[in-house]
Design an enzyme around this catalytic site. Structure first.
Site, PDB file in Angstrom:
ATOM      1  N   ARG A 101     -35.430  39.469 -16.645  1.00 16.78           N
ATOM      2  CA  ARG A 101     -34.535  38.105 -16.349  1.00 16.78           C
ATOM      3  C   ARG A 101     -33.150  38.794 -15.971  1.00 16.78           C
ATOM      4  O   ARG A 101     -32.664  39.596 -16.976  1.00 16.78           O
ATOM      5  CB  ARG A 101     -34.675  37.559 -17.804  1.00 16.78           C
ATOM      6  CG  ARG A 101     -34.021  36.015 -17.576  1.00 16.78           C
ATOM      7  CD  ARG A 101     -34.069  35.256 -18.791  1.00 16.78           C
ATOM      8  NE  ARG A 101     -33.367  35.667 -19.877  1.00 16.78           N
ATOM      9  CZ  ARG A 101     -32.772  34.737 -20.808  1.00 16.78           C
ATOM     10  NH1 ARG A 101     -32.978  33.415 -20.847  1.00 16.78           N
ATOM     11  NH2 ARG A 101     -32.032  34.894 -21.822  1.00 16.78           N
ATOM     12  N   THR A 105     -27.700  35.509 -13.509  1.00 17.06           N
ATOM     13  CA  THR A 105     -28.401  34.241 -13.159  1.00 17.06           C
ATOM     14  C   THR A 105     -29.585  33.373 -14.027  1.00 17.06           C
ATOM     15  O   THR A 105     -30.013  32.249 -13.882  1.00 17.06           O
ATOM     16  CB  THR A 105     -28.916  34.488 -11.635  1.00 17.06           C
ATOM     17  OG1 THR A 105     -30.095  35.255 -11.979  1.00 17.06           O
ATOM     18  CG2 THR A 105     -27.796  35.049 -10.877  1.00 17.06           C
ATOM     19  N   ASP A 197     -32.667  39.557 -28.545  1.00 19.73           N
ATOM     20  CA  ASP A 197     -33.346  39.956 -27.381  1.00 19.73           C
ATOM     21  C   ASP A 197     -34.759  40.490 -28.022  1.00 19.73           C
ATOM     22  O   ASP A 197     -34.714  41.583 -28.614  1.00 19.73           O
ATOM     23  CB  ASP A 197     -32.471  40.946 -26.793  1.00 19.73           C
ATOM     24  CG  ASP A 197     -33.234  41.258 -25.396  1.00 19.73           C
ATOM     25  OD1 ASP A 197     -34.206  41.781 -25.711  1.00 19.73           O
ATOM     26  OD2 ASP A 197     -32.505  41.070 -24.482  1.00 19.73           O
ATOM     27  N   ASP A 200     -35.640  44.336 -26.862  1.00 18.94           N
ATOM     28  CA  ASP A 200     -34.741  45.280 -27.209  1.00 18.94           C
ATOM     29  C   ASP A 200     -34.849  45.599 -28.783  1.00 18.94           C
ATOM     30  O   ASP A 200     -34.948  46.516 -29.164  1.00 18.94           O
ATOM     31  CB  ASP A 200     -33.165  44.821 -27.422  1.00 18.94           C
ATOM     32  CG  ASP A 200     -32.591  45.127 -25.797  1.00 18.94           C
ATOM     33  OD1 ASP A 200     -33.286  45.623 -24.946  1.00 18.94           O
ATOM     34  OD2 ASP A 200     -31.489  44.506 -25.572  1.00 18.94           O
TER      35      ASP A 200
HETATM   36  C1  PRP Z   1     -37.240  37.952 -22.034  1.00 21.86           C
HETATM   37  C2  PRP Z   1     -38.445  37.620 -22.743  1.00 21.86           C
HETATM   38  C3  PRP Z   1     -38.779  36.848 -21.786  1.00 21.86           C
HETATM   39  C4  PRP Z   1     -37.859  35.856 -21.020  1.00 21.86           C
HETATM   40  C5  PRP Z   1     -37.691  34.677 -21.402  1.00 21.86           C
HETATM   41  O1  PRP Z   1     -37.696  39.030 -21.195  1.00 21.86           O
HETATM   42  O2  PRP Z   1     -39.319  38.481 -23.256  1.00 21.86           O
HETATM   43  O3  PRP Z   1     -39.764  37.311 -20.653  1.00 21.86           O
HETATM   44  O4  PRP Z   1     -36.444  36.963 -21.213  1.00 21.86           O
HETATM   45  O5  PRP Z   1     -36.611  34.198 -20.881  1.00 21.86           O
HETATM   46  P1  PRP Z   1     -36.568  32.912 -19.687  1.00 21.86           P
HETATM   47  O6  PRP Z   1     -37.504  31.894 -20.336  1.00 21.86           O
HETATM   48  O7  PRP Z   1     -35.305  32.247 -19.604  1.00 21.86           O
HETATM   49  O8  PRP Z   1     -37.413  33.489 -18.589  1.00 21.86           O
HETATM   50  P2  PRP Z   1     -36.574  40.111 -20.683  1.00 21.86           P
HETATM   51  O9  PRP Z   1     -36.522  39.520 -19.148  1.00 21.86           O
HETATM   52  O10 PRP Z   1     -35.235  40.207 -21.427  1.00 21.86           O
HETATM   53  O11 PRP Z   1     -37.251  41.368 -20.503  1.00 21.86           O
HETATM   54  P3  PRP Z   1     -37.616  42.339 -21.506  1.00 21.86           P
HETATM   55  O12 PRP Z   1     -38.863  41.849 -22.056  1.00 21.86           O
HETATM   56  O13 PRP Z   1     -38.165  43.536 -20.781  1.00 21.86           O
HETATM   57  O14 PRP Z   1     -36.626  42.742 -22.527  1.00 21.86           O
HETATM   58  N1  URA Z   2     -35.091  36.646 -24.163  1.00 22.97           N
HETATM   59  C1  URA Z   2     -35.038  36.794 -25.301  1.00 22.97           C
HETATM   60  O1  URA Z   2     -35.473  38.126 -25.543  1.00 22.97           O
HETATM   61  N2  URA Z   2     -34.523  36.057 -26.353  1.00 22.97           N
HETATM   62  C2  URA Z   2     -34.023  35.004 -25.916  1.00 22.97           C
HETATM   63  O2  URA Z   2     -33.352  34.341 -27.039  1.00 22.97           O
HETATM   64  C3  URA Z   2     -34.114  34.555 -24.756  1.00 22.97           C
HETATM   65  C4  URA Z   2     -34.358  35.255 -23.818  1.00 22.97           C
END
Ligand code: PRP
Ligand code: URA
Length: 206
Positions: A101, A105, A197, A200
């Protein structure tokens, strides 16, 4: 349809995950365990067919799963739910959808997809701990549908009302399962109260 699976064990483990003092090892372990507990409910309506076997005593007509199951983690954070689910459905295959994500944006950016053979005829269980704006889940469901798969369930740990509404309106045919429906998204698109997150915290990155 939205289902909240608020079993006491799940609530207990989710509280450990929400706690900012919880480290990577315990965060991963509790996520994995919740994945397994949730999939027990998520698969409650799976169809069965008859199978003839012999017990040590007599012939017997039993039942076995009639649907192939594919677990589809959204990378990275969805990976944290896979092994708990595979413990309960060891015959399941695993597809992968890579997506991140954009922090400004909040738009999802797919970077990878890989599916097993006969995916279109399987039940796809898409897993991702976080359903925030819903953008990532909607994009992942779009990709799975493009493969011809029609039988799709979305399993997340924590959801925001905004994200649930967005997925329901984009894909009303997909059942959504959450361990908790939280209050709202903050100005950075993070779920409140949430757990931070997820990616992370699983992988120890920042
Ligand atoms: C996080 C989470 C989802 C997304 C949710 O992933 O694991 O995939 O954000 O957000 P949304 O509903 O607004 O799309 P991230 O993009 O941070 O990637 P990661 O899993 O690699 O940390
Ligand atoms: N992705 C995450 O990992 N945590 C949030 O709260 C939203 C998006």
């Amino acid at each position: 349809m939205l289902t909240i699976i608020d079993h006491p064990l799940i609530c207990h483990k989710l509280t450990i995950m929400r706690n900012k003092e919880t480290g990577t090892k315990d965060f991963r372990q509790n996520l994995d365990e919740i994945g397994g507990l949730m999939v027990y409910e998520v698969t409650r309506d799976l169809p069965l067919h008859s199978v003839d076997i012999e017990t040590p005593i007599t012939k017997y007509t039993g039942q076995e799963l009639a649907t192939k199951v594919v677990v589809v983690p959204i990378l990275r954070a969805g990976l944290g739910m896979v092994s708990g689910i595979m413990d309960l459905i060891p015959t399941a295959k695993v597809a992968h959808i890579g997506m991140y994500r954009d922090e400004e944006t909040l738009e999802p950016h797919p970077y990878f997809e890989k599916y097993p053979p006969a995916f279109a005829d399987s039940l796809a269980i898409i897993v991702d701990p976080m359903l925030a704006t819903g953008g990532s889940s909607i994009a992942a469901i779009d990709m799975v549908k493009k493969q011809g798969c029609k039988n799709i369930k979305l399993v997340c740990l924590v959801g925001a009302p905004e994200g649930v509404k967005a997925v329901e309106s984009a894909h009303p045919d997909v059942d959504i399962y959450l361990a908790a429906l939280d209050d709202h998204l903050n100005e950075n698109g993070y779920i409140v109260p949430g757990l931070g997150d997820a990616g992370d915290r699983i992988f120890g990155t920042k």
